[in-house]
Scaffold this active site. Structure first.
Site, PDB file in Angstrom:
ATOM      1  N   LYS A   1     -10.094  -0.847  11.015  1.00  0.00           N
ATOM      2  CA  LYS A   1     -10.758  -2.265   9.716  1.00  0.00           C
ATOM      3  C   LYS A   1     -10.615  -2.800  10.551  1.00  0.00           C
ATOM      4  CE  LYS A   1      -7.802  -0.786   6.180  1.00  0.00           C
ATOM      5  NZ  LYS A   1      -7.783   0.813   5.633  1.00  0.00           N
TER       6      LYS A   1
ATOM      7  N   CYS B   1      -5.071   2.565  -4.244  1.00  0.00           N
ATOM      8  CA  CYS B   1      -3.500   3.280  -3.126  1.00  0.00           C
ATOM      9  C   CYS B   1      -2.007   2.516  -3.500  1.00  0.00           C
ATOM     10  CB  CYS B   1      -3.846   3.131  -1.909  1.00  0.00           C
ATOM     11  SG  CYS B   1      -4.793   4.664  -1.379  1.00  0.00           S
TER      12      CYS B   1
ATOM     13  N   GLN C   1      -4.768  -4.895   7.048  1.00  0.00           N
ATOM     14  CA  GLN C   1      -5.344  -5.857   6.223  1.00  0.00           C
ATOM     15  C   GLN C   1      -5.403  -7.631   7.057  1.00  0.00           C
ATOM     16  OE1 GLN C   1      -7.913  -5.081   4.212  1.00  0.00           O
ATOM     17  NE2 GLN C   1      -7.152  -2.848   4.096  1.00  0.00           N
TER      18      GLN C   1
ATOM     19  N   HIS D   1       0.760  -1.117  -0.276  1.00  0.00           N
ATOM     20  CA  HIS D   1      -0.100  -0.261  -0.011  1.00  0.00           C
ATOM     21  C   HIS D   1       1.360   1.523   0.270  1.00  0.00           C
ATOM     22  CE1 HIS D   1      -2.713   2.839   1.753  1.00  0.00           C
ATOM     23  NE2 HIS D   1      -3.723   2.465   1.210  1.00  0.00           N
TER      24      HIS D   1
ATOM     25  N   ASP E   1       2.793  -4.576   7.735  1.00  0.00           N
ATOM     26  CA  ASP E   1       2.076  -4.069   8.021  1.00  0.00           C
ATOM     27  C   ASP E   1       0.381  -4.450   8.211  1.00  0.00           C
ATOM     28  OD1 ASP E   1      -0.594  -2.818   6.899  1.00  0.00           O
ATOM     29  OD2 ASP E   1       0.215  -1.832   5.271  1.00  0.00           O
TER      30      ASP E   1
END
Lengths: 139, 406
Positions: free
Chosen positions: B226, B364, B203, B123, B200
């Site tokens: 999220k 993104c 997600q 991302h 990261d």
């Protein structure tokens, strides 16, 4: 010559014929097919109005004090909206373009496509058209 | 199984009852932001209406109570995500903030010529901070390519690692492809050359049970919004022995030990990285979101999401003329695709008119779109509250959109 205001009113009348969203969008898609095609050689970085959803290319020329626009997009709905913007603004006096109030987008219920949130290049395109007209009026 | 039924779960999310353009909303944009259960909103209201005062160092009772609630939220997050201690949890405004914190702090420590390794599927928020750091401080950014299925080329990854590698920063789950990356293997290989690792987790956290201590990454960044929590919240996990030796990135109140006109000394973890009055309501709301996820249960979450994923893939295959972008062996519950002969913006706009919220565009991840040579994709991303009936509605809407565009 019809004014920017008259042309916008015409479009609003045309859209009044549609009762549901499908008719409206089918009309926009049809308009995209009628837009005078832009020469591929003009679809370069210089003419690109970047959007993260769809791309728009814009070319402006002046002739006898009037500004003529040519534009294109990779997405059909964007292209249909461009066709309307070109119809309204192309061939008008620089000062009229610079000071124009584009009320038809709201009236036909398509304001969401012009919101910066959509990032489809349209909002930036309108800005560029006006900036071009302002620059020309000043020169 | 969950103690709740799907219908009971859906009833916790009033927004799912909404109409959009006169049609029942189908919300398939969960990877961008998940909806909030009533329990989270109630917890935040309760804090503001009954518990709020500024935290830390207050002598009065309310300040103490707010501090207790705020620090209890930190312990809850540490416990839920398997940190070794609550000192390893830094509250942030989200994943982007966590990554920037590390880029800024680590940037001051690393020597020129150090190498930072990322992948082509990051991302922008796990790419741009490293580009900025490399530009500012003379480091080198190395980018590992992906393959046609949307997976990291692990051989190339291995070949990129060397004695100058100081940090590997990789996403656990790709937001635009859905790929679940082999982070265990990535961490093992990176540790083999003595590199630090940042994952990261924007997600991954909504979909899988994490045990951060066991995973062994040095840093792990998560977004609160999220995982069904409030916007503008998140946390950065950092191993105490690593983060504890890093300099602060923002100065201000809360983060200092002693201040004189000439010089200040800084607090230990986690406060060194939390300058200024924190987002107490946000942290408490995020902890309550974690409680909610636990109540639903990861068994249910994973079963439901896997069913939705497989059902969507099957239906899209039956539909025909679909080009999937991202067909990794291991995938999270999202489908990224193109309808042949159409532009994603057009399809997305026509789905919206029919009440279906999907995301269109480059998500993104422009380098991913460049790799596949496409302007963007349509992305339907699912959460445990979605249903196969909603996918049926998307397919009907998709059929109508395709007919209109042909």
């Amino acid at each position: 010559m019809e004014t920017i205001e008259q042309k916008q009113k015409e479009i609003i009348e045309e859209f009044a014929l549609f009762e549901d969203w499908m008719g409206k969008y089918e009309f926009i898609i049809d308009l995209s097919k009628d837009l005078e095609s832009m020469d591929d050689s003009l679809k370069d970085e210089d003419h690109l109005v970047r959007g993260c959803q769809s791309q728009v290319w814009l070319e402006a020329k002046t002739e006898d004090g009037l500004i003529h626009f040519q534009a294109d997009s990779d997405a059909l709905i964007t292209k249909g909206l461009i066709a309307m913007l070109v119809r309204v603004l192309s061939g008008q006096k620089a000062n009229d373009i610079a000071t124009s109030d584009l009320f038809f987008i709201d009236e036909i219920g398509l304001h969401e496509h012009l919101s910066p949130n959509r990032s489809n290049g349209l909002a930036s395109m309108v800005k560029k058209m006006k900036t071009y007209a302002i620059a020309y009026s000043a020169s | 199984m969950s103690v709740k039924t799907l219908a009971e779960i859906r009833a916790d999310f009033p927004i799912l009852e909404r109409k959009v353009h006169g049609q029942d909303l189908v919300y398939f944009d969960n990877a961008a932001s998940a909806q909030k259960p009533r329990q989270v909103v109630d917890r935040i209201s309760h804090y503001y209406l009954h518990q709020h005062a500024n935290v830390h160092r207050g002598v009065h009772a309310l300040s103490q109570e707010a501090t207790d609630a705020f620090e209890a939220a930190r312990r809850r997050i540490a416990d839920f995500f398997g940190a070794a201690s609550d000192r390893e949890i830094i509250f942030t405004t989200g994943t982007t903030n966590g990554i920037n914190l590390i880029a800024s702090s680590l940037g001051k420590m690393l020597e020129k010529g150090s190498e930072i390794v990322i992948t082509q599927m990051e991302h922008h928020s796990n790419m741009v901070p490293w580009q900025m750091m490399c530009e500012d401080r003379g480091m080198v950014l190395r980018v590992v390519p992906i393959d046609e299925r949307g997976q990291i080329n692990m051989e190339a990854f291995q070949n990129t690692l060397n004695s100058k590698t100081r940090l590997v920063a990789v996403n656990h789950v790709s937001n635009s492809l859905g790929t679940i990356n082999p982070v265990e293997e990535i961490i093992r290989l990176a540790k083999g050359v003595g590199s630090l690792v940042l994952i990261d987790g924007a997600q991954s956290a909504p979909h899988m049970k994490l045990n951060l201590k066991e995973l062994g990454a040095d840093f792990y960044a998560v977004s609160g919004h999220k995982i069904f929590g409030p916007t503008g919240t998140g946390f950065l996990y950092g191993k105490e022995e690593v983060l504890g030796n890093m300099p602060p990135y923002m100065g201000g109140g809360e983060m200092i030990d002693r201040v004189t006109i000439e010089k200040s000394t800084y607090q230990g973890l986690p406060f060194r990285f939390e300058a200024g009055t924190p987002n107490m309501a946000g942290a408490i709301g995020m902890a309550s979101a974690v409680d909610y996820m636990e109540e639903v249960g990861f068994d249910f979450i994973q079963k439901q999401e896997e069913e939705l994923l497989q059902y969507a893939i099957k239906e899209l295959n039956n539909f025909g003329g679909i080009r999937f972008i991202g067909e990794a062996e291991k995938r999270a519950s999202l489908v990224s695709f193109l309808v042949e002969g159409t532009h994603p913006y057009d399809v997305g706009s026509l789905l919206d008119q029919q009440g279906i919220a999907v995301r269109t565009g480059h998500h993104c991840t422009e380098p991913v779109m460049d790799f596949f040579g496409i302007p963007g994709t349509l992305r339907a991303s699912f959460a445990f509250y979605n249903t196969t009936e909603e996918i049926d509605r998307m397919m009907v809407a998709l059929d109508r959109a395709r007919k209109m565009l042909s």
